[in-house]
Design an enzyme around this catalytic site. Structure first.
Site, PDB file in Angstrom:
ATOM      1  N   SER A   1     -89.502 120.730  26.753  1.00 20.31           N
ATOM      2  CA  SER A   1     -90.077 120.742  28.096  1.00 20.31           C
ATOM      3  C   SER A   1     -89.738 122.039  28.832  1.00 20.31           C
ATOM      4  O   SER A   1     -90.387 122.394  29.796  1.00 20.31           O
ATOM      5  CB  SER A   1     -89.514 119.572  28.886  1.00 20.31           C
ATOM      6  OG  SER A   1     -88.114 119.685  28.945  1.00 20.31           O
TER       7      SER A   1
ATOM      8  N   CYS B   1     -86.441 118.153  22.107  1.00 15.70           N
ATOM      9  CA  CYS B   1     -86.406 117.540  23.430  1.00 15.70           C
ATOM     10  C   CYS B   1     -86.083 116.058  23.257  1.00 15.70           C
ATOM     11  O   CYS B   1     -86.811 115.339  22.559  1.00 15.70           O
ATOM     12  CB  CYS B   1     -87.782 117.720  24.068  1.00 15.70           C
ATOM     13  SG  CYS B   1     -87.962 116.900  25.665  1.00 15.70           S
TER      14      CYS B   1
ATOM     15  N   GLU C   1     -81.553 124.772  33.986  1.00 22.39           N
ATOM     16  CA  GLU C   1     -82.680 125.717  34.087  1.00 22.39           C
ATOM     17  C   GLU C   1     -82.374 126.806  35.116  1.00 22.39           C
ATOM     18  O   GLU C   1     -82.858 127.923  35.034  1.00 22.39           O
ATOM     19  CB  GLU C   1     -83.981 124.979  34.456  1.00 22.39           C
ATOM     20  CG  GLU C   1     -84.492 124.034  33.369  1.00 22.39           C
ATOM     21  CD  GLU C   1     -85.357 124.710  32.289  1.00 22.39           C
ATOM     22  OE1 GLU C   1     -86.092 125.652  32.600  1.00 22.39           O
ATOM     23  OE2 GLU C   1     -85.265 124.282  31.117  1.00 22.39           O
TER      24      GLU C   1
ATOM     25  N   HIS D   1     -80.839 120.206  26.862  1.00 23.24           N
ATOM     26  CA  HIS D   1     -80.338 121.142  27.874  1.00 23.24           C
ATOM     27  C   HIS D   1     -78.804 121.097  27.983  1.00 23.24           C
ATOM     28  O   HIS D   1     -78.204 122.016  28.530  1.00 23.24           O
ATOM     29  CB  HIS D   1     -80.898 120.781  29.261  1.00 23.24           C
ATOM     30  CG  HIS D   1     -82.290 121.277  29.504  1.00 23.24           C
ATOM     31  ND1 HIS D   1     -83.372 120.777  28.834  1.00 23.24           N
ATOM     32  CD2 HIS D   1     -82.765 122.219  30.362  1.00 23.24           C
ATOM     33  CE1 HIS D   1     -84.463 121.398  29.281  1.00 23.24           C
ATOM     34  NE2 HIS D   1     -84.123 122.271  30.208  1.00 23.24           N
TER      35      HIS D   1
HETATM   36  N1  DGL Z   1     -84.553 119.147  26.929  1.00 18.66           N
HETATM   37  C1  DGL Z   1     -85.219 117.987  27.412  1.00 18.66           C
HETATM   38  C2  DGL Z   1     -84.593 116.733  26.828  1.00 18.66           C
HETATM   39  O1  DGL Z   1     -83.937 116.844  25.842  1.00 18.66           O
HETATM   40  C3  DGL Z   1     -85.283 118.156  28.835  1.00 18.66           C
HETATM   41  C4  DGL Z   1     -85.486 117.159  29.760  1.00 18.66           C
HETATM   42  C5  DGL Z   1     -86.522 117.225  30.792  1.00 18.66           C
HETATM   43  O2  DGL Z   1     -87.478 117.971  30.694  1.00 18.66           O
HETATM   44  O3  DGL Z   1     -86.364 116.446  31.726  1.00 18.66           O
HETATM   45  O4  DGL Z   1     -84.723 115.649  27.258  1.00 18.66           O
END
Ligand code: DGL
Length: 272
Positions: free
Chosen positions: A12, A74, A152, A188
């Protein structure tokens, strides 16, 4: 036999770079095409239909780059939209199942924490899979909604008071329950590992989904004779749907030692 096409990786936003980094580390001959949907991040606060629509577009974008495999780097897509990959013409790798396997192996007291986005927690994906392989496990979940924008934004240093206080709050249920293993259920979060370790103490094992997934990718490529033969230096192509003010700093933090001042091309993902 070898397959020198790139591995396609998407997230994302920029968090999936923590998975790309683990692939670079473990499989240094592999080419990578990375797409971060930075224009629409976060996915974790959105509904299932929206996440599925975005995942399909991201997968289509990577396929247009002739990748040999697609990795959903993700936790949110892996938890609620893995079925979008059913008709893909290339193998698909998600991040949940591999990290669950490692966590179940690591725990001694059977108390496993999951820190992830609210969409991931609401899906129950990690919990369900943990209980399937370890029915006696106690699973403690926490939706760390504010952590994705914090990462971010690049607020990840050990002394960042916003990150520390936010994490303290999200980790309280884990501390109260005495977990000995914590799955960082959002890609993240590995860049917050040092702060998390300071809060939880060194005896809690942190599971990085990127590490677990890179090993699974290696096995899959080996078993299908699809590893890159390494005749050329690896090529990394990065794409994102938006470039924000803190973008470059965040990319550096997430790629760590693997950052090489890469050019990142902006794409209009809605038009793919
Ligand atoms: N890196 C994504 C995950 O692992 C990000 C989360 C998001 O976009 O809310 O869930």
């Amino acid at each position: 036999m070898a397959d020198n096409r790139a591995i396609g990786v998407f997230d994302s936003g920029l968090g999936g770079l923590t998975v790309a980094r683990e692939i670079m580390k473990l499989l240094p001959n592999e080419n990578i095409v990375y797409f971060g949907d930075t224009g629409r991040v976060p996915y974790g606060t959105k509904g299932r239909d929206t996440i599925r629509k975005y995942a399909l577009q991201d997968e289509r974008f990577l396929l247009s780059h002739d990748v040999k495999m697609i990795v959903a780097a993700c936790g949110t897509v892996s938890s609620v939209a893995a079925d979008t990959a059913e008709s893909l013409p290339v193998p698909f790798v998600e991040v949940v199942s591999h990290s669950v396997r490692v966590a179940v192996r690591a725990t001694k007291n059977g108390k496993i924490g999951i820190l992830a986005t609210s969409a991931t927690i609401n899906s129950g994906a990690h919990k369900k899979q943990i209980l399937e392989s370890l029915p006696s496990a106690q699973v403690i979940e926490s939706a760390g909604t504010l952590l994705v924008p914090i990462v971010e934004e690049g607020w990840t240093t050990l002394d960042d008071t916003v990150a520390i206080e936010t994490l303290r709050r999200y980790l309280k249920p884990m501390i109260d329950a005495g977990v000995d293993t914590l799955i960082l259920g959002c890609t993240h979060f590995p860049v917050l590992s040092s702060i998390i370790r300071n809060i939880l103490g060194g005896s809690v094992t942190l599971i990085n989904m990127g590490e677990a997934t890179a090993k699974a990718i290696e096995k899959l490529l080996e078993n299908s004779n699809s590893l890159n033969d390494g005749t050329l230096a690896p090529k990394y192509d990065f794409y994102a749907s938006d470039k924000t003010k803190s973008f470059e700093k965040t990319v550096k933090v997430l790629l760590g030692d693997y950052n090489k001042d890469f050019e990142i091309e902006q794409v209009d993902i809605e038009k793919v």
